[in-house]
Design a protein around this motif. Structure first.
Motif, PDB file in Angstrom:
ATOM      1  N   ARG A 223       0.819  -1.198   0.000  1.00  0.00           N
ATOM      2  CA  ARG A 223       0.000   0.000   0.000  1.00  0.00           C
ATOM      3  C   ARG A 223       0.862   1.262   0.000  1.00  0.00           C
ATOM      4  NH1 ARG A 223      -0.891  -4.642   1.582  1.00  0.00           N
ATOM      5  NH2 ARG A 223      -0.848  -4.170   3.822  1.00  0.00           N
TER       6      ARG A 223
ATOM      7  N   VAL B  13      -0.981  -0.499  -4.310  1.00  0.00           N
ATOM      8  CA  VAL B  13      -2.372  -0.152  -4.015  1.00  0.00           C
ATOM      9  C   VAL B  13      -2.384   1.271  -3.471  1.00  0.00           C
ATOM     10  CG1 VAL B  13      -4.462  -0.773  -2.740  1.00  0.00           C
ATOM     11  CG2 VAL B  13      -2.858  -2.563  -3.463  1.00  0.00           C
TER      12      VAL B  13
ATOM     13  N   ASP C 191      -5.798  -5.619  -6.646  1.00  0.00           N
ATOM     14  CA  ASP C 191      -6.317  -4.401  -6.013  1.00  0.00           C
ATOM     15  C   ASP C 191      -5.577  -3.174  -6.544  1.00  0.00           C
ATOM     16  OD1 ASP C 191      -7.993  -5.973  -4.487  1.00  0.00           O
ATOM     17  OD2 ASP C 191      -6.670  -5.982  -2.733  1.00  0.00           O
TER      18      ASP C 191
ATOM     19  N   THR D  64      -6.953   0.354  -5.586  1.00  0.00           N
ATOM     20  CA  THR D  64      -7.148   1.466  -4.653  1.00  0.00           C
ATOM     21  C   THR D  64      -7.866   0.993  -3.401  1.00  0.00           C
ATOM     22  OG1 THR D  64      -9.263   2.063  -5.690  1.00  0.00           O
ATOM     23  CG2 THR D  64      -7.299   3.220  -6.488  1.00  0.00           C
TER      24      THR D  64
END
Length: 582
Positions: free
Chosen positions: A98, A122, A212, A214
């Motif tokens: 992330r 992400v 993934d 977002t």
């Protein structure tokens, strides 16, 4: 398939023919049913990296204008590619890690977000209006490996970053952290990175449509933020939705889509808001220009429209109304403007009437419906249909199915009100690490919006909300979250938070607070108490302090409908000041 809206054309069959020409086999927006799933676009990008890579072809066309700065598409893509390579090669980040993006509407926001996509990370855009505590909750939840932040947000994030050992890239603000302190360990200034190579490609990473893309935080009835997770395929669908709607609009007006100069859009949505993505995707797909505003000001918006020949406005209804009022005061005819697009909150029906009365049919109005969970707008109302039906949010895109559901989930006939359920390519797959919330919100692939709606003639109108939420100027304020903070004050025995009408914002936050015997706490003190924990837009503008018990039903739920009249009356009398009852 979704219903059509013949009111956009004098020929009842015209729109059906337009939709068929756009969505049939081999057409630009051809639609197929995914295996055991929703409708999806069969053409176009399958990942956000594919979508971003097409923008390189726009070269020197201006993409972002901020003050005196102009960033071309070529410069943007080179900068995003360079940062993506650094994140992947120097930081060692891998697909699925992330990357938080927390900054104001600077051009670098787009560089940071798209660098994450090009590297297979992400992206997690966070609300810059949040307090340090609100940031910490989301950071604990998504556990980012890198934080891409501007200098203004750094003080609210660096404490968490130090404890977690996260890396920082800090945009703007000179060589030191705000206040004169040193940058955190593991942080570097974006300005100190090597100059972007315009010929360097993004890093070689595998990104699949099901990966993934977002995590965008929203809140539910629990009052805690939830991370809505969209895959690349979902975001690719969200990127095509506004292009489809623009094509229908153009063909309905007898114009061939894509002809003429690229649009110039005044972007007033904060980039972290899901409504911004709809306008962003529409612009990037055609090489349009986005004119940015660091802070909303109606008079400054008029100046920017004149200076840059802005053709389209994008913002919440509140700012659109302020823009029209400012234009009236200045005698500004908004001559360059061709479209007024609003979203993020319900548009008052008189918005389109005001626009038409002042500017005729020259400026096309557009509103619609979308949620964080739909990755942006999935229904749209524009042009003649909007003028004829200003209380509607329009019709769905071809990959969006609608259902008006009864209490048991049964589909209700047209004309009956029920909960609006949605299914489609752009819907999120669920909530980050929250199986319970995901199961509660999704039923057999359908997302339960919590909004009460009715369908008439294929058009959807949202008539009420099941969820306990106030939408203030496009920002969701979940009542239970504010109530929880109020309950934390030692003098508070009970509290109810609800929305009251506001002529510009749509709704304003109000609270009824029962205090204990002998308490001398004032409304202003309670507002200050909330402000220490929550963002300013969540602080009640109106606080009614009482010593009387709040009305409840037999199950103990507060009957807010019995409070609404008194709160609205006091709000009108107070003009925003808190009131004390008894």
């Amino acid at each position: 398939m979704p219903h059509t809206d013949p009111s956009r054309s004098p020929d009842p069959g015209a729109l059906a023919r337009i939709e068929a020409s756009l969505t049939g086999p081999g057409a630009p927006f051809a639609v197929v049913r995914a295996e055991h799933g929703p409708f999806v676009y069969s053409n176009g990008p399958r990942t956000l990296r594919e979508f971003a890579e097409t923008t390189w072809a726009f070269g020197e066309q201006p993409f972002l204008i901020s003050g005196e700065r102009v960033c071309s598409y070529g410069e943007f893509f080179a900068a995003a590619s360079s940062l993506a390579r650094r994140l992947a090669e120097s930081y060692g980040l891998r697909p699925g890690d992330r990357a938080v993006v927390a900054m104001r509407n600077h051009p670098e926001w787009q560089v940071a977000f798209w660098a994450a996509q090009l590297a297979g990370l992400v992206a997690v855009p966070l609300n810059t209006w949040w307090t340090e505590g609100e940031f910490a909750y989301a950071l604990d939840d998504c556990e980012p490996k890198v934080l891409l932040v501007d200098a203004d947000q750094l003080p609210k994030l660096e404490g968490w970053g130090r404890k977690a050992g996260a890396r920082f890239v800090v945009f703007g603000g000179g060589g030191e952290a705000p206040g004169g302190g040193e940058l955190p360990a593991g942080a570097e200034r974006y300005a100190d990175l090597p100059e972007a190579d315009p010929y360097a490609a993004p890093p070689e990473v595998e990104i699949r449509p099901e990966d993934d893309a977002t995590i965008i935080y929203t809140s539910g009835t629990t009052g805690r933020p939830k991370g809505a997770v969209a895959t690349h395929l979902a975001q690719a669908g969200a990127a095509l939705n506004p292009r489809y709607q623009a094509a229908v609009s153009a063909l309905g007006r007898g114009v061939v889509p894509g002809q003429g100069p690229a649009p110039v859009t005044l972007m007033t949505f904060p980039f972290f808001h899901v409504a911004a993505f709809t306008s962003l995707y529409a612009a990037m797909a055609v090489g349009a220009t986005l004119v940015l505003m660091p802070k909303w000001d109606a008079d400054e918006a008029l100046r920017l429209i004149r200076r840059h020949g802005v053709t389209h406005y994008a913002g919440v209804p509140a700012t659109a109304l302020q823009l029209l009022s400012a234009a009236d005061r200045a005698g500004d005819g908004l001559e360059s403007l061709k479209g007024l697009n609003t979203g993020g909150a319900a548009a008052p029906p008189d918005l389109v009437a005001r626009l038409t009365a002042r500017h005729g049919e020259r400026i096309e109005p557009r509103n619609g419906y979308g949620l964080t969970e739909t990755s942006g707008g999935v229904l749209a109302n524009f042009g003649a249909a909007y003028r004829a039906h200003p209380d509607s949010v329009g019709t769905p895109t071809p990959v969006t199915e609608i259902r008006i559901a009864g209490p048991a989930g049964e589909e209700l006939p047209e004309g009956e009100a029920g909960e609006l359920w949605l299914r489609g390519q752009s819907l999120v797959r669920g909530y980050w690490r929250d199986e319970g919330a995901t199961a509660e919100a999704f039923t057999g692939g359908w997302f339960r919006t919590g909004d009460v709606a009715v369908v008439r003639g294929g058009r959807v109108s949202v008539v009420d909300r099941i969820k306990d939420v106030v939408i203030r100027g496009g920002e969701n304020v979940y009542c239970v979250e504010v109530e929880s903070v109020l309950h934390g004050h030692p003098d508070v025995e009970d509290a109810a938070v609800l929305g009251v009408p506001h002529p510009v914002l749509g709704e304003e936050v109000a609270a009824v607070v029962r205090v204990g015997p002998g308490s001398a706490v004032t409304a202003d003190e309670l507002r200050a108490h909330v402000g220490r924990s929550l963002a300013a837009f969540k602080v009640p503008a109106h606080v009614l302090v009482t010593r009387e018990p709040l009305p409840r039903n037999v199950t103990g739920k507060i009957l807010k409908r019995e409070l609404r009249g008194a709160v609205q009356e006091h709000a009108g009398e107070s003009g925003g000041r808190g009131l004390t009852d008894g």
